[in-house]
Every structure is written in C-alpha cells, then in structure tokens.
Design an enzyme around this catalytic site. Structure first.
Site, short mmCIF file in Angstrom:
data_model
loop_
_atom_site.label_atom_id
_atom_site.label_comp_id
_atom_site.label_asym_id
_atom_site.label_seq_id
_atom_site.Cartn_x
_atom_site.Cartn_y
_atom_site.Cartn_z
N ARG A 123 7.94 16.96 5.42
CA ARG A 123 7.10 15.78 5.25
C ARG A 123 7.92 14.69 4.59
O ARG A 123 8.60 14.93 3.59
CB ARG A 123 5.87 16.09 4.40
CG ARG A 123 4.99 14.86 4.16
CD ARG A 123 3.66 15.24 3.51
NE ARG A 123 2.85 16.02 4.42
CZ ARG A 123 2.11 15.51 5.40
NH1 ARG A 123 2.10 14.20 5.60
NH2 ARG A 123 1.41 16.27 6.18
N ASP A 606 -12.77 -15.01 -17.55
CA ASP A 606 -11.35 -14.66 -17.40
C ASP A 606 -10.78 -15.18 -16.09
O ASP A 606 -9.64 -15.64 -16.04
CB ASP A 606 -11.19 -13.14 -17.46
CG ASP A 606 -9.75 -12.70 -17.28
OD1 ASP A 606 -8.91 -13.05 -18.12
OD2 ASP A 606 -9.47 -12.02 -16.28
#
Length: 636
Positions: A123, A606
């Site tokens: 993999r 914010d």
C-alpha cells in the site's frame, strides 16, 4: 544467504513440460483449434496448485512470535496538501531534505526485495501519495512484480478524481479515502484547508470506475464528529462503501487526549440503537478491522480498534517511511535505515539480515494508549496518512452518470446522508463554488444559517430559520437559595441522582451588532476568513455539546437535538442568533442553549474583527424552557 523459496525451484522443474504463471502454478499451453478453459476454471486450478505446493514463508519476515509479515506500506512523500488536526501540527512539520528521501529506483528495489521474500500486498501512503509526480509510474512498475497480489493506496482524495483513471490503468487495485465529516464547513475546520467537493468527486469516481468496496476512513473524535456516525453508516445503504471508523490515536503534534477518543464499543452501541439488526461479519486472518453489515445495505462498516482492543497478535504489517526507515510497529519509536545501507552498497543478503533483525525485535504488542501518548514518535504525517486493511479488486462499473443535480436557492433538505445519496446517484459533483453559494444558492438576497442535528427528525443544514412560537405558561417558581453552594458557601454541584428523567427543551438567543461594513461583507459572503454564518453555526453546535467542560458546575447532558440558527437583520446591521437544545434527563438544557448562543456570537465577532472592532455582542438570554420540577418558562 537467503533461502530460495521452493516455488522458484518448482518453476524451473515445471518449465520443461508446461508454461508457468508468476506464482509457479502450471498453466496449460493450448494448441490452435483446441477449446480453451474458462477463466474461472483456470483460476480454480491455479489456486488448488498453490495450496498443494505452498512455499515456506521467509524467515526474515517472520518475527519471534511467529507473525508473518506479508503486507508492506511504503510512504512516497512526507508532503501533504492538507493539515488534518489529528495528523499534523498546525504549523506543519520539518521536512526531510529531498536528497535524503528514497528515490523511485530505491523504492522499487526495496519493494522487489520484500516481494521476493513473500510480501504479496503493498500500500502506498504519505504524506499524500498522489502529490508525487511519478505515482502512476510507480504503481505500474510495482504491478509488474512477480507474486505481488495487491497494490493499494491511501489518499485524502483531493487529487483522486483526476488521477484515478490513469492509476486504474496502471494496475491500482485498492483505494482507501480519508474523510472525517460530511459537513463542508467542518471539513475545512478539521483539515485547515478547502477541498470537500474534491474528495466527494474522488469517491464518486472510484465508485464509477467499479472499485468495490470503496473504503472510507473516518477518524472519530469526541466533540468534533462523533455525532455523524449515523450519517456515515446511512451512506452504505445504497453505495458500495466500507466506512471504517478509526479510534483517535496519539502521535507527536496532534495533542492527543484520552477524552477525545471515542471507543469502538461506544460507537457500536450508538449504531445498534439505530440499527439493532446490525450483523457482525467474519474476521479474516490478520484483519485490523471489526466488520459489520446492516441486512439489505449494499455496503458495510468497520471499526479500527487500535487503542481499546489492539490487534497486535495478528499484525502482518511493516512500514517504510519516505526517508527509507523501516518501522516494524506503527506506534513504536525504533527504526532502522534501509536507505543508508542501500546507498552504502549493501548486498541483498546483507539487507535481508538487517530487515530480519528488525522484524525479530518486534514486540508482542504496543505499549497501550496511555503509554503511547507519552512516547516520542513521528507525527502521523511523517509515517503515513492512515490506515489499513485488505481491499477488493475493481468490479465491473455499475453506476452510470446522469444529468447533474442542481441546487437552487434555499431548500429544506432531508438528512445529509440521504441528500448525499441523491447527489452521488445522480452523478453530481460540485464544481467548487463558494460554500454558501453551493449550499444556499447564489441569488439569495437574505442569508440564513441553521443547523438541526437530531436523529429523530430531518436535519436542515444552512436553510431558512423557522421560528416556532412557544406556548406561554405560568411564571417559573424561583428559589430563595443558591443551589450551587453548600452550607459553608463553597461551590458544589447539585445532586440530580434522585430526579426523574423528563423531556427538557430550552431556547436561547443572542444578537451581534456589526455595523454597515461588516454586515455587508457577511451578507455577500466576502469575508476573507470565509463563511461567517456557517462557521458560527458549527461553533454553536460544538459549544452546546461541550458546555459541561466550559461551565464548571454543569452536569454533562446527552443532547438529542441541537439547532443553531443565524439570521441577518438589515435594519440593525445585525446577526440574530437563536438556539434550541433538547435532551431527556434529570437536568435542564438552558445552559447548553445559552452557551451555544454566546459562542456563536463570539465566533461572528472573531470572523469580523479584522473589518471592525466596533462590534457589540448582546441580548444573550433564555427565551423558553420546558420540563423539570419547577415548571416551564416563556419570556414574554
């Protein structure tokens, strides 16, 4: 000197009379005009031969506990185009100089050596393997290795839709795609980058090309995405997905905390409440996943239980990092450099002795979650992107593209998973408009944002806020005593053990006065930080769930419903916030509603503070409350 596998000697003996396949199993050479065997008969005969002539597994890849390591994971790069919070520190990591990374030839040389000794599955990982320019060529060359059964890849999916046709042609046979949320705004929060639509496109392309199952890796973190378990599983009803829930694991830089980890048993219990018919599937040898299936569903789900129930006893995996170090355990901090020995001119036999010594030192099991959290180990990004398991080869494509599914204006939606099913089945892939345009429609003059998380009702995500007036009731009886202090005046948590469980609902509100400039930017969704309403909505939901951690004497409440709505008020240049929380239990949820409203308001501030600091937060108040011994409350 390495022991030659018996299969190699058998091949030379058999070649005198018959042609051999790459495994050593004889393949009959047909004469012209003779009827040939079917592919199924040929495959069956070859498998029978291999069972009868199985070669002994390499001693170099067998550890002192008898575990045979036939699965190799190779990291192609340390670089990544995302910054996932559980994988990499926000500031990034120091990267290895290019000269110290494995070259393509070195990767193939090591792969060839491991496959020769018995590795049958490789993999490719990272970092993000699909940002390596020659990844397609590497897959093609690996596929040519005699004896290699599977070539897989683990990817974040950003580049998958573009590269998958080439990768499939090169021989890629297995795909794992990392995806931790089905909410676009939350995706950007978790990975600190945009790209949700690209991952969706990658999953769609994998299904379209016939990969089955397409494995979707989801790292589950408390307070962040554990509320999406049901939506992920619902996707498996009509799609060939294997959704794999991974326990949150400690690595350098991800600030692991035991409280953030949601265990396998807790996740399973949540799913069994929704689907009591959930069936356990048989586990394959060396499997890292506990697999389940809902009868009648096309796909399945799995759990990777690395922390709560480790699978070290059957581990068959080895890892090579991008800089050429061999790791015999994902959680171990011991490594040996194959790169240095390779570049020093080590022979094949010498490399095998080094590999064999490292494998021989592999411990019976990892140190356990609490010890691992204190160990010095690489950040996950420098090992690989995540995780594991056996994959099936591509099947015949079964999903065809249809006309694109269009989303126009504000529409009420079903559950997110049902909506995503419609999009996938229709072959629809978004073409990267702004988040608000994609989900709301670009022609809406008045923006609204609503979150409705509830397992018993249809969620509305970023849809028009509906306000249901409460039913007035009598005044709330008050107490002349503070309930959160003891007789000595010290802080104390109220004991609710003797109270009956009742249905509790609370609604709270807040207002953010923005001023004309910030209001206009929010209205047009032009803030540099992104979609303020979507982010504030998500923050409000998170705050409701975390109230007991923020307010010291609040009890933890298992919320069954949280709805956060934000609406623009052009007459006041303001954002109105309305939050509804519901739970069944011995204590109320007004603190959850108030906390959610306050945090959503702070988040709007914010998002806008770079534009103007003349922003006022106010009118944070409880609007209504039902349930409990002291009666209901409705603000008039």
């Amino acid at each position: 000197m390495a022991v030659r596998p018996v299969s190699r000697m058998l091949q030379r003996v058999l070649r005198s009379s018959v042609r051999s396949c790459s495994t050593g199993a004889p393949v009959t050479q047909h004469r012209p005009g003779e009827p040939s065997q079917t592919a199924a008969e040929e495959l069956s005969r070859r498998r029978q031969f291999l069972r009868e002539h199985a070669a002994p597994f390499s001693a170099f890849l067998t550890d002192s506990f008898g575990r045979q390591h036939s699965y190799l994971r190779i990291s192609l790069t340390e670089k990544c185009n995302l910054r996932c919070q559980y994988c990499m520190p926000e500031e990034g990591v120091p990267l290895t100089p290019k000269a110290d990374l494995l070259t393509t030839e070195e990767i193939l040389t090591l792969a060839r050596l491991f496959v020769k000794e018995g590795v049958d599955k490789i993999r490719l990982t990272g970092g993000e393997p699909l940002i390596r320019p020659d990844v397609v060529d590497i897959v093609a060359q690996l596929r040519q290795l005699e004896g290699l059964r599977t070539v897989g890849i683990t990817t974040n999916g950003i580049n998958l839709a573009r590269l998958l046709p080439q990768l499939q042609k090169a021989g890629l046979s297995a795909i794992n795609i990392s995806l931790d949320t089905l909410v676009p705004a939350k995706f950007e929060f978790i990975v600190r980058r945009k790209g949700f639509h690209k991952v969706m496109a990658g999953i769609h392309k994998a299904i379209e090309l016939g990969y089955s199952p397409v494995k979707v890796n989801c790292v589950v973190m408390r307070g962040l995405n554990e509320d999406e378990l049901l939506d992920f599983v619902a996707l498996t009803e009509g799609l060939p997905l294997d959704v794999r829930f991974i326990e949150y694991m400690p690595f350098d830089g991800n600030r692991w905390n035991f409280k953030k980890m949601v265990s396998y048993k807790e996740m399973l219990n949540t799913l069994q409440q929704q689907w009591p018919e959930l069936e356990k599937l048989p586990e394959e040898e060396s499997s890292t996943a506990k697999a389940f299936k809902i009868p009648g569903f096309r796909g399945q789900l799995s759990f990777i239980t690395s922390m709560s129930e480790h699978f070290c006893g059957t581990c068959n995996r080895l890892r090579i990092t991008a800089d050429g170090n061999l790791k015999v355990c994902l959680f171990g901090n011991s490594e040996v450099s194959l790169r240095d020995h390779l570049r020093a001119g080590a022979s094949e036999e010498e490399l095998l002795r080094i590999i064999g010594a490292a494998v021989g030192r592999k411990k019976r099991q990892h140190a356990g979650m609490f010890s691992i959290a204190q160990m010095k180990n690489r950040p996950m990004i420098l090992i690989e992107l995540l995780l594991m398991l056996q994959d099936s080869p591509p099947a015949i494509p079964s999903i065809s593209s249809q006309d694109p599914f269009r989303v126009q204006g504000i529409r009420h939606r079903g559950t997110f998973s049902n909506q995503m099913m419609i999009l996938w089945k229709g072959g629809w892939v978004p073409q990267a408009p702004l988040l608000a345009q994609r989900l709301l429609g670009s022609v809406c003059p008045q923006r609204h944002c609503s979150s409705h998380l509830n397992s018993d009702a249809n969620p509305k995500c970023l849809s028009a806020v509906s306000r249901t007036p409460g039913t007035p009731s009598g005044p709330l009886p008050t107490s002349d005593q503070l309930t959160h202090v003891d007789t000595a005046g010290r802080a104390a948590m109220v004991d609710v053990g003797g109270k009956p469980d009742t249905e509790r609902v609370a609604v709270a509100s807040a207002v953010v006065l923005l001023g004309p400039m910030a209001f206009k930017l929010i209205q047009e969704n032009q803030l540099k930080k992104g979609d303020a309403l979507a982010v504030a909505q998500l923050a409000g939901v998170q705050a409701a769930k975390l109230t007991s951690q923020l307010i010291p004497l609040c009890h933890h409440v298992a919320l069954s419903h949280v709805q956060v709505g934000l609406e623009l008020d052009s007459t006041r240049h303001a954002v109105g916030i309305r939050v509804s929380c519901r739970a069944r239990g011995p204590t109320g949820v007004e603190m959850e509603a108030l906390t959610a409203a306050a945090v959503a308001a702070l988040t709007v501030y914010d998002m806008c503070k770079a534009v103007s600091r003349d922003i006022v937060l106010g009118e944070i108040k409880l609007l209504s409350k039902t349930g409990g011994q002291r009666g209901d409350f409705q603000r008039t």
